[in-house]
Design a protein around this motif. Sequence first.
Motif, short mmCIF file in Angstrom:
data_model
loop_
_atom_site.label_atom_id
_atom_site.label_comp_id
_atom_site.label_asym_id
_atom_site.label_seq_id
_atom_site.Cartn_x
_atom_site.Cartn_y
_atom_site.Cartn_z
N TYR A 25 42.90 20.96 46.58
CA TYR A 25 41.77 20.25 46.88
C TYR A 25 42.00 19.01 46.44
CZ TYR A 25 39.46 21.77 42.64
OH TYR A 25 39.24 22.20 41.53
N ASN A 55 44.57 22.54 57.70
CA ASN A 55 43.56 21.59 58.43
C ASN A 55 42.95 21.24 57.06
OD1 ASN A 55 42.61 24.44 58.23
ND2 ASN A 55 40.67 23.63 58.94
N GLU A 57 39.32 20.71 55.11
CA GLU A 57 37.74 20.79 55.20
C GLU A 57 37.13 19.91 54.18
OE1 GLU A 57 37.50 25.64 55.93
OE2 GLU A 57 36.89 24.75 53.96
N HIS A 59 33.72 19.08 52.04
CA HIS A 59 32.83 19.85 51.13
C HIS A 59 31.80 18.82 50.28
CE1 HIS A 59 34.08 23.74 52.05
NE2 HIS A 59 35.24 23.58 52.30
N LEU A 67 30.03 22.92 53.62
CA LEU A 67 31.08 22.29 54.49
C LEU A 67 30.44 21.36 55.49
CD1 LEU A 67 34.09 22.73 55.83
CD2 LEU A 67 33.08 24.20 57.14
N GLN A 70 35.52 19.35 59.28
CA GLN A 70 36.73 19.97 59.38
C GLN A 70 37.79 19.24 60.50
OE1 GLN A 70 36.60 24.12 59.11
NE2 GLN A 70 38.06 24.38 60.50
N THR A 71 38.93 18.97 60.18
CA THR A 71 39.82 18.46 60.94
C THR A 71 40.51 19.58 61.73
OG1 THR A 71 41.77 18.79 59.63
CG2 THR A 71 40.36 16.60 59.36
N THR A 121 37.77 13.84 61.41
CA THR A 121 36.52 14.76 61.66
C THR A 121 35.08 14.00 61.75
OG1 THR A 121 35.49 16.92 60.57
CG2 THR A 121 36.21 15.12 59.15
N LYS A 137 43.79 23.84 53.70
CA LYS A 137 43.74 25.10 54.18
C LYS A 137 44.93 25.50 54.98
CE LYS A 137 39.40 26.20 52.52
NZ LYS A 137 39.03 27.42 52.00
#
Length: 160
Positions: A25, A55, A57, A59, A67, A70-71, A121, A137
Amino acid sequence: ADETNGILVMTTPRRSFNMVGPGAYLGYSDLDMTGIKQIDFLVQATPRSGAAGGNIEIHLDSPDGSLIGQTEQVVPKEVDFRALAAANNQPAAKKGAATQASPTPMDPAARRRMMSTSVKTTLNSVEGLHDIYFVFKNSSAASNQIIMQVLEIQFQQASK
C-alpha cells in the motif's frame, strides 16, 4: 502535488513507485476529501518487469479501513517499443516546405502515457480530512512480485 482546475495531481516526474506483493500500500496523510468524486491512476504492469497486475482499493484512515472505491483489474501489458520508436521519430511538419523535415522527439509525458494503463474509480462520498491508503491487490502474486508501478494519481471533483 499540483492543483489545476479543481484536480489534485500527485506525480513524481520520471519516477514511479513499484508496489511489491499482494496487499502493498501507499498512503497519504490528512487529505481533504470533501467533494472528491473520482480518483484516476496512471500505472504500468509490464511482463518485462515481472509485474502481476491487479486492482487498487482505496481505504480511509488505515490500509484495512473503510473501502471507499476500487479500480478494475489492471492486466499486464507488453510495451511495444517499435511503436514508441516510430512515434518518437515522426518528422516535424514544416509549412510550405518540400524538403524532408527533421524528426521531433516525442514529449516524455506522451511516451510515458503510451506505455501505461489508465484506471479510475468512483468514490463513495467522503467529507473532511482523512488518511488515504491505496492498497494493491492480486491474490495470485508472489510476496516479492511487483504488482504494478504507480506513475500518477489524480483526485477529481467530478466523475468523468
